[in-house]
Design a protein around this motif. Structure first.
Motif, short mmCIF file in Angstrom:
data_model
loop_
_atom_site.label_atom_id
_atom_site.label_comp_id
_atom_site.label_asym_id
_atom_site.label_seq_id
_atom_site.Cartn_x
_atom_site.Cartn_y
_atom_site.Cartn_z
N LEU A 1 42.06 38.17 43.17
CA LEU A 1 42.27 38.45 41.75
C LEU A 1 41.09 39.20 41.15
CD1 LEU A 1 43.90 35.10 40.57
CD2 LEU A 1 45.02 37.32 40.80
N VAL A 2 39.87 38.78 41.55
CA VAL A 2 38.67 39.47 41.04
C VAL A 2 38.66 40.92 41.51
CG1 VAL A 2 36.16 39.54 41.17
CG2 VAL A 2 37.32 37.36 40.82
N GLU A 3 38.94 41.14 42.82
CA GLU A 3 38.99 42.50 43.34
C GLU A 3 40.07 43.32 42.65
OE1 GLU A 3 39.51 42.09 47.48
OE2 GLU A 3 37.47 41.39 47.88
N LYS A 4 41.24 42.69 42.42
CA LYS A 4 42.32 43.39 41.74
C LYS A 4 41.91 43.78 40.33
CE LYS A 4 47.17 42.91 40.39
NZ LYS A 4 48.34 42.01 40.38
N GLU A 5 41.25 42.84 39.62
CA GLU A 5 40.80 43.13 38.26
C GLU A 5 39.79 44.26 38.26
OE1 GLU A 5 38.94 40.71 34.42
OE2 GLU A 5 39.33 39.69 36.33
N ILE A 6 38.88 44.26 39.26
CA ILE A 6 37.89 45.34 39.34
C ILE A 6 38.58 46.68 39.57
CG2 ILE A 6 35.99 46.25 40.74
CD1 ILE A 6 35.12 43.32 41.18
N GLU B 1 42.66 28.80 50.43
CA GLU B 1 43.62 29.75 49.89
C GLU B 1 43.32 30.06 48.42
OE1 GLU B 1 47.47 28.16 50.53
OE2 GLU B 1 47.45 28.46 52.71
N LYS B 2 42.93 29.01 47.67
CA LYS B 2 42.60 29.23 46.26
C LYS B 2 41.39 30.15 46.13
CE LYS B 2 41.43 26.73 42.03
NZ LYS B 2 41.17 25.39 41.44
N GLN B 3 40.36 29.94 46.98
CA GLN B 3 39.20 30.81 46.93
C GLN B 3 39.57 32.25 47.29
OE1 GLN B 3 36.29 29.05 49.51
NE2 GLN B 3 35.83 27.36 48.12
N GLN B 4 40.43 32.40 48.33
CA GLN B 4 40.86 33.74 48.70
C GLN B 4 41.63 34.40 47.57
OE1 GLN B 4 43.03 33.31 52.35
NE2 GLN B 4 41.23 32.84 53.58
N GLU C 1 41.70 47.45 38.82
CA GLU C 1 42.43 47.82 37.61
C GLU C 1 41.49 48.38 36.54
OE1 GLU C 1 44.53 44.36 36.46
OE2 GLU C 1 46.15 44.61 37.94
N ASN C 2 40.31 47.74 36.38
CA ASN C 2 39.35 48.26 35.41
C ASN C 2 38.88 49.66 35.79
OD1 ASN C 2 39.47 45.92 33.86
ND2 ASN C 2 37.82 44.92 34.99
N LYS C 3 38.65 49.87 37.10
CA LYS C 3 38.20 51.19 37.56
C LYS C 3 39.27 52.23 37.31
CE LYS C 3 36.28 53.51 41.61
NZ LYS C 3 35.91 53.36 43.02
N ILE C 4 40.54 51.86 37.63
CA ILE C 4 41.64 52.79 37.41
C ILE C 4 41.80 53.08 35.91
CG2 ILE C 4 44.15 53.05 37.59
CD1 ILE C 4 43.96 51.45 40.22
N SER C 5 41.65 52.02 35.09
CA SER C 5 41.76 52.21 33.65
C SER C 5 40.68 53.15 33.13
CB SER C 5 41.68 50.84 32.95
OG SER C 5 41.72 50.99 31.56
N GLN C 6 39.45 52.98 33.63
CA GLN C 6 38.37 53.87 33.21
C GLN C 6 38.66 55.31 33.64
OE1 GLN C 6 34.77 52.24 34.76
NE2 GLN C 6 34.74 50.50 33.34
N GLU C 7 39.18 55.47 34.89
CA GLU C 7 39.51 56.82 35.35
C GLU C 7 40.60 57.43 34.49
OE1 GLU C 7 40.50 56.44 39.42
OE2 GLU C 7 38.43 56.19 40.11
#
Length: 245
Positions: A132-137, A124-127, A139-145
């Motif tokens: 979290l990594v996917e969410k951060e990616i 569960e921790k790995q998932q 969010e970064n993509k949305i922020s760049q857009e």
């Protein structure tokens, strides 16, 4: 401590007790008579009770052998008691070992369940880490857009403004050209009138063909309402005339 033994085909019961801080051996036969001998003495008491008992010499062979058999029975009973105590101790130890084994099995089962739970929590921790990594990616993509979107709107606005300015300039130039063309048409009409007068003069000369020069003037307007008339190069025009009779 008591013990049973057989001597000369008769059953005896013996015991070793503490009397006046001295150990005393008592041997009872099948008839109910009791022989009592204190430790280290050669005279004992024989009778059914201590009050009517008589003294006997225990060093005699009959009493001596009975006493010896009684001591052997007591010693054997003591050893048996020791063995029984040891056996009880061993049994208690085995019971304790079994109880500990049961507790160990329970603990092992709990450890196994905990290990399974730890593995599940690790997965569960790995998932969660991946999420979290996917969410951060994302969010970064949305922020760049979002960061790029205002610049795009600004570029579009600037392009629209430039396009509007260009259209305005084109409209203004078209209006000026129309005004210039209208002035040119007026000048051409005037020149045509003058040329007709020249034609009439040529007819009066009597020639068949005359050459007429046409002067074209162009009126150019400048910003501020000022205008200027420009003379364009003359063009020759041939007219065929009839002679007057």
């Amino acid at each position: 401590m008591k013990a049973e033994f057989y001597f000369d085909c008769h059953k005896y019961i013996c015991s070793l007790v503490q009397v006046d801080f001295v150990k005393e051996l008592k041997i009872k036969n099948h008839q109910g008579f009791v022989l009592a001998v204190k430790q280290g003495e050669k005279i004992g008491l024989l009778g059914k009770s201590r009050h009517n008992a008589k003294q006997v010499d225990v060093s005699k062979p009959h009493f001596y052998n009975v006493i010896k058999a009684a001591m052997s029975a007591l010693e054997l009973e003591t050893r048996n008691e020791v063995i029984l105590d040891r056996n009880r101790t061993i049994a208690d130890a085995e019971e304790m070992i079994q109880q500990q084994n049961r507790e160990i099995r329970v603990l092992n089962e709990q450890i196994r369940m905990l290990a399974t739970k730890v593995e599940e929590l690790s997965r569960e921790k790995q998932q969660l880490s991946m999420q979290l990594v996917e969410k951060e990616i994302r969010e970064n993509k949305i922020s760049q857009e979002i960061d790029n979107f205002p610049a795009t709107e600004g570029n579009l606005a600037a392009a629209e403004i430039e396009q509007g300015i260009g259209e305005t300039e084109i409209i203004q130039e078209s209006a000026q050209l129309q005004v210039q063309n209208s002035g040119l048409d007026v000048q051409l009409i005037e020149n045509l009138g003058e040329s007709e007068g020249s034609d009439e003069e040529e007819e009066m000369t009597g020639s068949d063909v005359k050459s007429v020069d046409i002067e074209i003037r162009e009126e150019v307007e400048f910003p501020g309402g000022e205008s200027e008339i420009k003379r364009l190069p003359k063009r020759a025009s041939n007219k065929r005339m009839r002679k007057k009779s």
